[in-house]
Design a protein around this motif. Structure first.
Motif, PDB file in Angstrom:
ATOM      1  N   TYR A 106       0.866  -1.175   0.000  1.00 21.84           N
ATOM      2  CA  TYR A 106       0.000   0.000   0.000  1.00 21.84           C
ATOM      3  C   TYR A 106       0.905   1.227   0.000  1.00 21.84           C
ATOM      4  O   TYR A 106       1.712   1.413   0.897  1.00 21.84           O
ATOM      5  N   TRP A 107       0.779   2.082  -1.045  1.00 22.88           N
ATOM      6  CA  TRP A 107       1.719   3.172  -1.276  1.00 22.88           C
ATOM      7  C   TRP A 107       1.020   4.516  -1.233  1.00 22.88           C
ATOM      8  O   TRP A 107      -0.126   4.653  -1.655  1.00 22.88           O
ATOM      9  N   ASP A 108       1.763   5.517  -0.789  1.00 18.07           N
ATOM     10  CA  ASP A 108       1.315   6.895  -0.854  1.00 18.07           C
ATOM     11  C   ASP A 108       2.074   7.573  -1.989  1.00 18.07           C
ATOM     12  O   ASP A 108       3.305   7.602  -1.992  1.00 18.07           O
ATOM     13  N   ILE A 109       1.333   8.101  -2.965  1.00 19.91           N
ATOM     14  CA  ILE A 109       1.960   8.796  -4.082  1.00 19.91           C
ATOM     15  C   ILE A 109       1.534  10.252  -4.000  1.00 19.91           C
ATOM     16  O   ILE A 109       0.411  10.618  -4.352  1.00 19.91           O
ATOM     17  N   GLY A 110       2.412  11.085  -3.502  1.00 16.93           N
ATOM     18  CA  GLY A 110       2.122  12.507  -3.370  1.00 16.93           C
ATOM     19  C   GLY A 110       2.567  13.267  -4.601  1.00 16.93           C
ATOM     20  O   GLY A 110       3.038  12.689  -5.587  1.00 16.93           O
ATOM     21  N   GLU A 111       2.435  14.581  -4.560  1.00 21.12           N
ATOM     22  CA  GLU A 111       2.837  15.388  -5.702  1.00 21.12           C
ATOM     23  C   GLU A 111       4.340  15.293  -5.948  1.00 21.12           C
ATOM     24  O   GLU A 111       4.806  15.490  -7.063  1.00 21.12           O
ATOM     25  N   ALA A 112       5.095  14.976  -4.905  1.00 22.14           N
ATOM     26  CA  ALA A 112       6.542  14.858  -5.067  1.00 22.14           C
ATOM     27  C   ALA A 112       6.955  13.484  -5.584  1.00 22.14           C
ATOM     28  O   ALA A 112       8.130  13.259  -5.864  1.00 22.14           O
ATOM     29  N   GLY A 113       6.010  12.574  -5.695  1.00 19.30           N
ATOM     30  CA  GLY A 113       6.342  11.247  -6.200  1.00 19.30           C
ATOM     31  C   GLY A 113       6.058  10.161  -5.185  1.00 19.30           C
ATOM     32  O   GLY A 113       5.368  10.373  -4.185  1.00 19.30           O
ATOM     33  N   LEU A 114       6.604   9.002  -5.440  1.00 22.19           N
ATOM     34  CA  LEU A 114       6.369   7.828  -4.628  1.00 22.19           C
ATOM     35  C   LEU A 114       7.074   7.919  -3.282  1.00 22.19           C
ATOM     36  O   LEU A 114       8.223   8.350  -3.198  1.00 22.19           O
ATOM     37  N   SER A 115       6.370   7.502  -2.219  1.00 17.23           N
ATOM     38  CA  SER A 115       7.018   7.426  -0.913  1.00 17.23           C
ATOM     39  C   SER A 115       8.143   6.406  -0.961  1.00 17.23           C
ATOM     40  O   SER A 115       8.084   5.424  -1.698  1.00 17.23           O
ATOM     41  N   ARG A 116       9.172   6.645  -0.163  1.00 17.74           N
ATOM     42  CA  ARG A 116      10.337   5.762  -0.204  1.00 17.74           C
ATOM     43  C   ARG A 116       9.993   4.349   0.227  1.00 17.74           C
ATOM     44  O   ARG A 116      10.496   3.365  -0.336  1.00 17.74           O
ATOM     45  N   ASN A 117       9.125   4.235   1.211  1.00 13.44           N
ATOM     46  CA  ASN A 117       8.718   2.928   1.717  1.00 13.44           C
ATOM     47  C   ASN A 117       7.197   2.810   1.658  1.00 13.44           C
ATOM     48  O   ASN A 117       6.485   3.797   1.827  1.00 13.44           O
ATOM     49  N   PRO A 118       6.676   1.605   1.439  1.00 16.18           N
ATOM     50  CA  PRO A 118       5.222   1.438   1.426  1.00 16.18           C
ATOM     51  C   PRO A 118       4.634   1.726   2.796  1.00 16.18           C
ATOM     52  O   PRO A 118       5.271   1.513   3.828  1.00 16.18           O
ATOM     53  N   LEU A 119       3.405   2.215   2.805  1.00 18.80           N
ATOM     54  CA  LEU A 119       2.718   2.435   4.069  1.00 18.80           C
ATOM     55  C   LEU A 119       2.473   1.110   4.781  1.00 18.80           C
ATOM     56  O   LEU A 119       2.540   1.024   6.007  1.00 18.80           O
ATOM     57  N   THR A 120       2.172   0.079   3.992  1.00 20.94           N
ATOM     58  CA  THR A 120       1.886  -1.244   4.536  1.00 20.94           C
ATOM     59  C   THR A 120       2.394  -2.301   3.571  1.00 20.94           C
ATOM     60  O   THR A 120       2.287  -2.144   2.354  1.00 20.94           O
ATOM     61  N   THR A 121       2.969  -3.368   4.108  1.00 22.19           N
ATOM     62  CA  THR A 121       3.323  -4.547   3.314  1.00 22.19           C
ATOM     63  C   THR A 121       2.668  -5.763   3.953  1.00 22.19           C
ATOM     64  O   THR A 121       2.859  -6.033   5.134  1.00 22.19           O
ATOM     65  N   ILE A 122       1.877  -6.475   3.175  1.00 26.21           N
ATOM     66  CA  ILE A 122       1.200  -7.678   3.652  1.00 26.21           C
ATOM     67  C   ILE A 122       1.843  -8.884   2.988  1.00 26.21           C
ATOM     68  O   ILE A 122       1.877  -8.975   1.761  1.00 26.21           O
ATOM     69  N   LYS A 123       2.358  -9.777   3.789  1.00 24.79           N
ATOM     70  CA  LYS A 123       2.942 -11.010   3.266  1.00 24.79           C
ATOM     71  C   LYS A 123       1.853 -12.082   3.242  1.00 24.79           C
ATOM     72  O   LYS A 123       1.560 -12.707   4.249  1.00 24.79           O
ATOM     73  N   THR A 124       1.260 -12.260   2.076  1.00 21.24           N
ATOM     74  CA  THR A 124       0.134 -13.185   1.947  1.00 21.24           C
ATOM     75  C   THR A 124       0.583 -14.612   1.633  1.00 21.24           C
ATOM     76  O   THR A 124      -0.184 -15.552   1.817  1.00 21.24           O
ATOM     77  N   ASN A 125       1.801 -14.769   1.117  1.00 23.14           N
ATOM     78  CA  ASN A 125       2.299 -16.074   0.661  1.00 23.14           C
ATOM     79  C   ASN A 125       1.399 -16.675  -0.417  1.00 23.14           C
ATOM     80  O   ASN A 125       1.327 -17.892  -0.574  1.00 23.14           O
ATOM     81  N   SER A 126       0.730 -15.804  -1.155  1.00 22.52           N
ATOM     82  CA  SER A 126      -0.113 -16.230  -2.274  1.00 22.52           C
ATOM     83  C   SER A 126       0.614 -15.881  -3.561  1.00 22.52           C
ATOM     84  O   SER A 126       0.884 -14.715  -3.839  1.00 22.52           O
ATOM     85  N   TYR A 127       0.913 -16.881  -4.382  1.00 21.76           N
ATOM     86  CA  TYR A 127       1.798 -16.684  -5.525  1.00 21.76           C
ATOM     87  C   TYR A 127       1.131 -16.941  -6.877  1.00 21.76           C
ATOM     88  O   TYR A 127       1.807 -16.939  -7.894  1.00 21.76           O
ATOM     89  N   HIS A 128      -0.173 -17.189  -6.911  1.00 23.02           N
ATOM     90  CA  HIS A 128      -0.760 -17.512  -8.210  1.00 23.02           C
ATOM     91  C   HIS A 128      -1.354 -16.276  -8.867  1.00 23.02           C
ATOM     92  O   HIS A 128      -1.056 -15.153  -8.479  1.00 23.02           O
TER      93      HIS A 128
END
Length: 382
Positions: A106-128
């Motif tokens: 989950y990313w925040d994209i402001g007027e200055a561009g992409l945030s350096r790190n995602p707001l949230t990372t979910i490790k779902t272990n779903s690969y299909h």
């Protein structure tokens, strides 16, 4: 180099007469196959995701020339899907990306561009290959149930889940729930994006849908009859579809089988009164849904000359539906009557996605030929 072309297209109408000229623009800023495509629902921006896990943002205010390109996931896996989220307080844009590396970000994209790190990372272990479905209705609810977090079970009340999505001033926060095909290939999972929590599995662990094979497509929606509770429809490898009301996740509302091959795409109209499914077989199926009696019935079955529909989309105004085909074609139909309106033959490889802008004025298609086509076809008069 960005290629931007504009020319006129004449598409065959259902009456056999020539339709008025339609505008078409071609966007190319991709070096690999296009896997998904999305318009942001509040700003004049489109996003395209490709096999090398890069996301490109196209701006209408700059005549759909590219502004920026980011690598969001491991390039070895690619971006499986992404969805543009709602605008949060003080932010410009949020995007949820699904990688084939087993994560959702989950990313925040402001007027200055992409945030350096995602707001949230979910490790779902779903690969299909099943694409996520985002439900960002502010007041959507999920029935209280046991949830899994770091393999530890805890009880989360409905009130607590709702309060987590409120800012200090009471404003509702952005994308709430993401529905995905889970680590177990036949199971659907519902995740809280803001808190990286898995809230529910469908079906209940005591039952099984393994006989249906892998879950290939999911769609979350919110019928008016559900009193604010989330509903999910899922499509499986054997061609069947299952409708869930999360007030009673242990028992499906109904199960149907409209296809003979895996269901590859599902969409539900804004009224939640029906939808469209595409499959690896030669059919597109338009169906009706009645939440009050739990029925899902075929309204129109369209037989194609060639197999394979990778994507379907219903225009927000509920008048037009489009499909993206393995045969490189984008097909456009009258959603209310099921009549064919046009077959668009620009792309030169498999079409993976078709989608509409929130205004219903634009349709976009993406293909493994690395291009995005923007179409102004049968736009609303007002």
């Amino acid at each position: 180099m960005v290629l931007y072309r504009s020319f006129k297209l004449r598409a065959s109408s259902s009456s056999g007469c020539q339709a008025p000229p339609e505008d078409m623009h071609i966007l190319t800023k991709h070096c690999s196959a296009l896997l998904d495509l999305s318009f942001h629902q509040f700003i004049s921006t489109a996003f395209s995701g490709q096999a090398q896990a890069e996301l490109v943002r196209w701006s209408e205010c700059q005549h759909y020339t590219t502004q920026v390109c980011w690598t969001f996931h491991s390039g070895a896996h690619g971006i499986g899907a992404y969805k543009a989220g709602v605008i949060l307080k003080g932010a410009y844009c949020q995007v949820i990306t699904q990688g084939r590396d087993g994560t959702i970000k989950y990313w925040d994209i402001g007027e200055a561009g992409l945030s350096r790190n995602p707001l949230t990372t979910i490790k779902t272990n779903s690969y299909h290959f099943c694409k996520i479905s985002l439900l960002n209705k502010p007041r959507a609810k999920i029935q209280s149930t046991e949830v899994t977090k770091n393999d530890q079970k805890s009880e989360v009340s409905e009130t607590e889940m709702q309060s987590r999505h409120l800012e200090d001033n009471g404003e509702v926060k952005g994308p709430n729930y993401v529905v995905i095909a889970g680590e177990d290939l036949s199971v659907v999972e519902i995740w809280d994006v803001n808190n990286s929590e898995r809230l529910m599995k469908l079906p209940h662990p005591d039952s099984s849908t393994k006989s249906r094979g892998m879950c290939m497509a999911v769609r979350a929606f919110l019928p008016s009859e559900s009193q604010g509770y989330v509903n999910v429809i899922s499509g499986y490898e054997d061609g069947s579809m299952v409708w869930w009301d999360l007030r009673n996740p242990g028992l499906p509302v109904t199960c149907v089988k409209f296809h003979s091959e895996p269901v590859l795409s599902l969409c539900v109209d804004n009224s939640c009164g029906g939808g469209v499914s595409g499959s690896a077989d030669e059919k597109i199926v338009m169906f009706t849904m009645d939440a009050s009696i739990g029925s899902c019935l075929v309204k129109k079955e369209i037989i194609l000359e060639r197999q394979g529909i990778a994507g379907t989309s219903i225009r927000p105004d509920g008048k037009i539906v489009a499909s993206a085909g393995w045969d490189h074609r984008v097909r456009v139909y009258d959603y209310r009557k099921g009549n064919a309106l046009a077959i668009l033959k620009y792309h030169h490889a498999t079409c993976n996605t078709v989608t509409f802008s929130a205004s219903s004025k634009l349709m976009a298609s993406s293909s493994e030929d690395t291009t995005v086509a923007l179409w102004e076809i049968y736009p609303p008069r007002n």
